[in-house]
Structure formats: structure tokens, C-alpha cells
Write a protein that holds these residues in place. Structure first.
Motif, PDB file in Angstrom:
ATOM      1  N   THR A  79      32.064  10.937  22.996  1.00 57.65           N
ATOM      2  CA  THR A  79      31.387  10.336  24.239  1.00 57.65           C
ATOM      3  C   THR A  79      31.182  11.487  25.238  1.00 57.65           C
ATOM      4  OG1 THR A  79      33.508   9.762  25.778  1.00 57.65           O
ATOM      5  CG2 THR A  79      32.396   8.046  24.156  1.00 57.65           C
ATOM      6  N   ALA A  80      30.261  11.337  26.271  1.00 57.15           N
ATOM      7  CA  ALA A  80      30.165  12.511  27.089  1.00 57.15           C
ATOM      8  C   ALA A  80      31.427  12.659  27.873  1.00 57.15           C
ATOM      9  CB  ALA A  80      28.961  11.882  28.237  1.00 57.15           C
ATOM     10  N   GLU A  81      32.293  11.881  28.221  1.00 54.65           N
ATOM     11  CA  GLU A  81      33.567  12.105  29.066  1.00 54.65           C
ATOM     12  C   GLU A  81      34.323  12.971  28.006  1.00 54.65           C
ATOM     13  OE1 GLU A  81      32.153   9.131  28.780  1.00 54.65           O
ATOM     14  OE2 GLU A  81      31.719   8.484  30.840  1.00 54.65           O
ATOM     15  N   GLN A  82      34.606  12.400  26.816  1.00 55.14           N
ATOM     16  CA  GLN A  82      35.416  13.312  25.924  1.00 55.14           C
ATOM     17  C   GLN A  82      34.842  14.555  25.584  1.00 55.14           C
ATOM     18  OE1 GLN A  82      34.908  10.309  22.587  1.00 55.14           O
ATOM     19  NE2 GLN A  82      37.155   9.995  22.693  1.00 55.14           N
ATOM     20  N   PHE A  83      33.430  14.794  25.394  1.00 58.32           N
ATOM     21  CA  PHE A  83      32.958  16.304  25.309  1.00 58.32           C
ATOM     22  C   PHE A  83      33.203  17.141  26.617  1.00 58.32           C
ATOM     23  CE2 PHE A  83      28.634  18.516  25.200  1.00 58.32           C
ATOM     24  CZ  PHE A  83      29.169  19.258  23.991  1.00 58.32           C
ATOM     25  N   LEU A  84      32.958  16.593  27.720  1.00 58.82           N
ATOM     26  CA  LEU A  84      33.337  17.503  28.889  1.00 58.82           C
ATOM     27  C   LEU A  84      35.006  17.617  28.898  1.00 58.82           C
ATOM     28  CD1 LEU A  84      31.163  15.401  31.063  1.00 58.82           C
ATOM     29  CD2 LEU A  84      30.819  17.918  30.637  1.00 58.82           C
ATOM     30  N   SER A  85      35.778  16.595  28.618  1.00 59.73           N
ATOM     31  CA  SER A  85      37.345  16.808  28.840  1.00 59.73           C
ATOM     32  C   SER A  85      37.707  17.624  27.960  1.00 59.73           C
ATOM     33  CB  SER A  85      37.819  15.306  28.983  1.00 59.73           C
ATOM     34  OG  SER A  85      37.382  14.404  29.831  1.00 59.73           O
ATOM     35  N   TYR A  86      37.152  17.621  26.955  1.00 58.42           N
ATOM     36  CA  TYR A  86      38.015  18.380  25.548  1.00 58.42           C
ATOM     37  C   TYR A  86      37.377  19.938  25.897  1.00 58.42           C
ATOM     38  CZ  TYR A  86      39.956  15.073  22.284  1.00 58.42           C
ATOM     39  OH  TYR A  86      40.724  14.112  21.885  1.00 58.42           O
ATOM     40  N   CYS A  87      36.363  20.172  26.349  1.00 62.75           N
ATOM     41  CA  CYS A  87      35.794  21.563  26.815  1.00 62.75           C
ATOM     42  C   CYS A  87      36.706  21.993  27.903  1.00 62.75           C
ATOM     43  CB  CYS A  87      34.522  21.504  27.136  1.00 62.75           C
ATOM     44  SG  CYS A  87      33.870  23.084  27.260  1.00 62.75           S
ATOM     45  N   CYS A  88      37.069  21.219  28.760  1.00 60.48           N
ATOM     46  CA  CYS A  88      37.900  21.451  29.940  1.00 60.48           C
ATOM     47  C   CYS A  88      39.333  22.006  29.250  1.00 60.48           C
ATOM     48  CB  CYS A  88      38.020  20.512  30.911  1.00 60.48           C
ATOM     49  SG  CYS A  88      36.620  20.337  31.921  1.00 60.48           S
ATOM     50  N   SER A  89      40.060  21.096  28.630  1.00 59.81           N
ATOM     51  CA  SER A  89      41.321  21.071  28.196  1.00 59.81           C
ATOM     52  C   SER A  89      41.573  22.100  27.006  1.00 59.81           C
ATOM     53  CB  SER A  89      41.935  19.783  27.827  1.00 59.81           C
ATOM     54  OG  SER A  89      41.479  18.952  26.670  1.00 59.81           O
ATOM     55  N   HIS A  90      40.725  21.984  25.912  1.00 61.25           N
ATOM     56  CA  HIS A  90      40.731  22.973  24.681  1.00 61.25           C
ATOM     57  C   HIS A  90      39.998  24.362  24.878  1.00 61.25           C
ATOM     58  CE1 HIS A  90      42.087  18.764  23.372  1.00 61.25           C
ATOM     59  NE2 HIS A  90      43.012  19.285  22.475  1.00 61.25           N
ATOM     60  N   LYS A  91      38.969  24.096  25.455  1.00 60.53           N
ATOM     61  CA  LYS A  91      38.448  25.511  25.546  1.00 60.53           C
ATOM     62  C   LYS A  91      38.597  26.418  26.665  1.00 60.53           C
ATOM     63  CE  LYS A  91      35.213  25.902  22.322  1.00 60.53           C
ATOM     64  NZ  LYS A  91      35.038  27.030  21.656  1.00 60.53           N
ATOM     65  N   ALA A  92      38.803  25.772  27.912  1.00 59.89           N
ATOM     66  CA  ALA A  92      38.850  26.363  29.223  1.00 59.89           C
ATOM     67  C   ALA A  92      40.359  26.534  29.777  1.00 59.89           C
ATOM     68  CB  ALA A  92      38.018  25.593  30.475  1.00 59.89           C
ATOM     69  N   GLY A  93      41.241  25.679  28.973  1.00 59.72           N
ATOM     70  CA  GLY A  93      42.486  25.765  29.702  1.00 59.72           C
ATOM     71  C   GLY A  93      42.947  24.930  31.002  1.00 59.72           C
ATOM     72  N   LEU A  94      41.961  23.959  31.214  1.00 61.71           N
ATOM     73  CA  LEU A  94      41.939  23.464  32.493  1.00 61.71           C
ATOM     74  C   LEU A  94      42.615  22.007  32.087  1.00 61.71           C
ATOM     75  CD1 LEU A  94      38.368  24.539  33.603  1.00 61.71           C
ATOM     76  CD2 LEU A  94      40.398  25.339  34.586  1.00 61.71           C
ATOM     77  N   ALA A  95      42.639  21.331  33.236  1.00 61.46           N
ATOM     78  CA  ALA A  95      42.997  19.895  33.120  1.00 61.46           C
ATOM     79  C   ALA A  95      41.753  19.063  32.365  1.00 61.46           C
ATOM     80  CB  ALA A  95      43.235  19.070  34.400  1.00 61.46           C
ATOM     81  N   ALA A  96      42.188  17.981  31.845  1.00 58.35           N
ATOM     82  CA  ALA A  96      41.124  17.479  31.105  1.00 58.35           C
ATOM     83  C   ALA A  96      39.995  16.958  31.925  1.00 58.35           C
ATOM     84  CB  ALA A  96      41.456  16.373  30.202  1.00 58.35           C
ATOM     85  N   ASP A  97      40.497  16.454  33.266  1.00 52.39           N
ATOM     86  CA  ASP A  97      39.172  16.176  34.139  1.00 52.39           C
ATOM     87  C   ASP A  97      38.709  16.796  35.300  1.00 52.39           C
ATOM     88  OD1 ASP A  97      41.566  16.368  35.628  1.00 52.39           O
ATOM     89  OD2 ASP A  97      41.647  14.232  36.637  1.00 52.39           O
ATOM     90  N   ALA A  98      39.108  18.350  35.009  1.00 52.12           N
ATOM     91  CA  ALA A  98      38.431  19.103  35.743  1.00 52.12           C
ATOM     92  C   ALA A  98      37.084  19.217  35.993  1.00 52.12           C
ATOM     93  CB  ALA A  98      38.855  20.538  35.340  1.00 52.12           C
ATOM     94  N   TRP A  99      36.544  18.934  35.068  1.00 53.73           N
ATOM     95  CA  TRP A  99      34.917  18.685  35.361  1.00 53.73           C
ATOM     96  C   TRP A  99      34.390  17.802  36.352  1.00 53.73           C
ATOM     97  CZ3 TRP A  99      32.529  13.913  34.302  1.00 53.73           C
ATOM     98  CH2 TRP A  99      33.137  12.917  33.666  1.00 53.73           C
ATOM     99  N   LYS A 100      35.315  16.745  36.843  1.00 54.58           N
ATOM    100  CA  LYS A 100      34.940  15.888  37.853  1.00 54.58           C
ATOM    101  C   LYS A 100      35.280  16.753  39.367  1.00 54.58           C
ATOM    102  CE  LYS A 100      36.708  11.934  35.262  1.00 54.58           C
ATOM    103  NZ  LYS A 100      37.495  10.832  35.211  1.00 54.58           N
ATOM    104  N   ASP A 101      35.855  17.842  39.373  1.00 54.37           N
ATOM    105  CA  ASP A 101      36.303  18.626  40.589  1.00 54.37           C
ATOM    106  C   ASP A 101      34.830  19.280  41.017  1.00 54.37           C
ATOM    107  OD1 ASP A 101      37.061  20.402  42.452  1.00 54.37           O
ATOM    108  OD2 ASP A 101      38.950  20.749  41.540  1.00 54.37           O
TER     109      ASP A 101
END
Length: 186
Positions: free
Chosen positions: A144-166
Motif C-alpha cells: 500500500t502507499a503507507e507500506q511503500f513510504l514506511s519501508y523506504c524510511c525503515s529499510h532504505k533510509a534507516g529512519l523510523a517507519a513513520d518518519a515520512w509523516k514528520d
């Protein structure tokens, strides 16, 4: 880009990968074709029987597309940090598939959920951390869009999964013209 231009780009990528894996240099052909000399970003993805073997790219470039494709193909074959311990071997060359993603310019969004799955790629930046997914990743994974954003944050950028909301996290969208072929077919 028409079929002839795509085939030329894929052949350049294949030749660069062959040369890189065999430790040789590769000459990039010259052209005056405006599509092939455009200055835009691109990623080159290499797979062996569907398994990722390298993917490197740039969002922007000041060099012609065909030169960037050759450079990113070489880097995908020999410099992707995920595969430094298991580099592409010469015996694999005939089994590789190459995919080129020619990118549109990045556009920052204040509404990350406005992304169109399978059409938009994402580039997420927070401080010194960053990560990206090409548009086709959403289609390949079924996220889903939320998973796409969350996985990018957590697995690619090394951020918290919900960092895209910040609000301090920057989310950029881009599209890509994606095409590919098996090495043996080029």
C-alpha cells in the motif's frame, strides 16, 4: 523514447556491465540523438533469474543519458554495497537481465499519500539519512502507499517507519520510463 533508442540504451548498459565484470574499459558510443543526450537521472537494475544483483542510479546528471547509463551500469555490476561480498561473476553474464529507469525531475510533496502506486517513485530525506524506491517496487511488492513510504524510511533510509509523516522529513516524487531485456536478447 522509441524502441530503437531503448535498445541502444540497453546495449550500452550491457556492454558496460560486461566490461566492468571482466575488468575492462568500455567506450560509450557518441550520438546526437536528443533523447539519448538529455541530462536526466537514471537507475540501472541488474537481476539474475529475478534475484536482484545490483541497482545504482542518480536523480540528476549534467552528463548525457547514454554516458550516465554506462556509468550506472558499471556501478550496479561492481559497486552496489549490498553485493560487494558476492559480486557478479563472469559466468553469470549470460543469465542477467538489465532494466533502465530514466527519471523525471524530483518534485517535493507535502502530501506523501498522494503518490500513485506503480507510477511514482519516492525519495525520502531527513537530515543526513535518505532512501528511495523506484516506482516499480510498489508493483513488485504489492505494498500500500503507507507500506511503500514506511519501508523506504525503515529499510532504505534507516529512519523510523513513520518518519515520512514528520514535517521535517522531505518526500520527493518522480516518475520513470522503465524498460529492460535479457542480456542474451541484446
Amino acid at each position: 523514447m522509441d524502441g530503437r533508442q531503448q535498445k541502444q540504451v540497453l546495449s550500452i548498459a550491457r556492454d558496460a556491465v560486461h566490461a566492468a565484470v571482466q575488468g575492462k574499459s568500455c567506450l560509450v558510443p557518441q550520438t546526437d540523438d536528443p533523447e539519448l543526450t538529455a541530462t536526466c537521472g537514471c537507475f540501472v537494475t541488474l537481476k539474475n533469474r529475478g534475484r536482484l544483483r545490483g541497482c545504482i542510479g542518480r536523480f540528476t546528471s549534467d552528463q548525457p543519458l547514454i554516458e550516465l547509463v554506462a556509468e550506472m551500469a558499471k556501478a550496479s555490476a561492481t559497486e552496489d554495497p549490498r553485493f560487494l561480498a558476492d559480486p557478479i561473476a563472469p559466468r553469470e553474464l549470460s543469465e542477467l537481465d538489465v532494466e533502465v529507469s530514466v527519471l523525471s525531475p524530483l518534485k517535493r510533496t507535502d502530501d506523501p499519500l498522494s503518490l500513485r502506486l506503480g507510477i511514482d517513485g519516492i525519495y525520502i530525506v531527513s537530515g543526513c539519512a535518505s532512501g528511495c524506491f523506484l516506482p516499480q517496487v510498489a508493483t513488485e511488492t504489492g505494498w500500500t502507499a503507507e507500506q511503500f513510504l514506511s519501508y523506504c524510511c525503515s529499510h532504505k533510509a534507516g529512519l523510523a517507519a513513520d518518519a515520512w509523516k514528520d514535517p521535517k522529513t522531505q518526500v520527493f516524487l518522480f516518475t520513470a520510463e522503465v524498460f529492460g531485456a535479457a542480456f542474451k536478447d541484446l
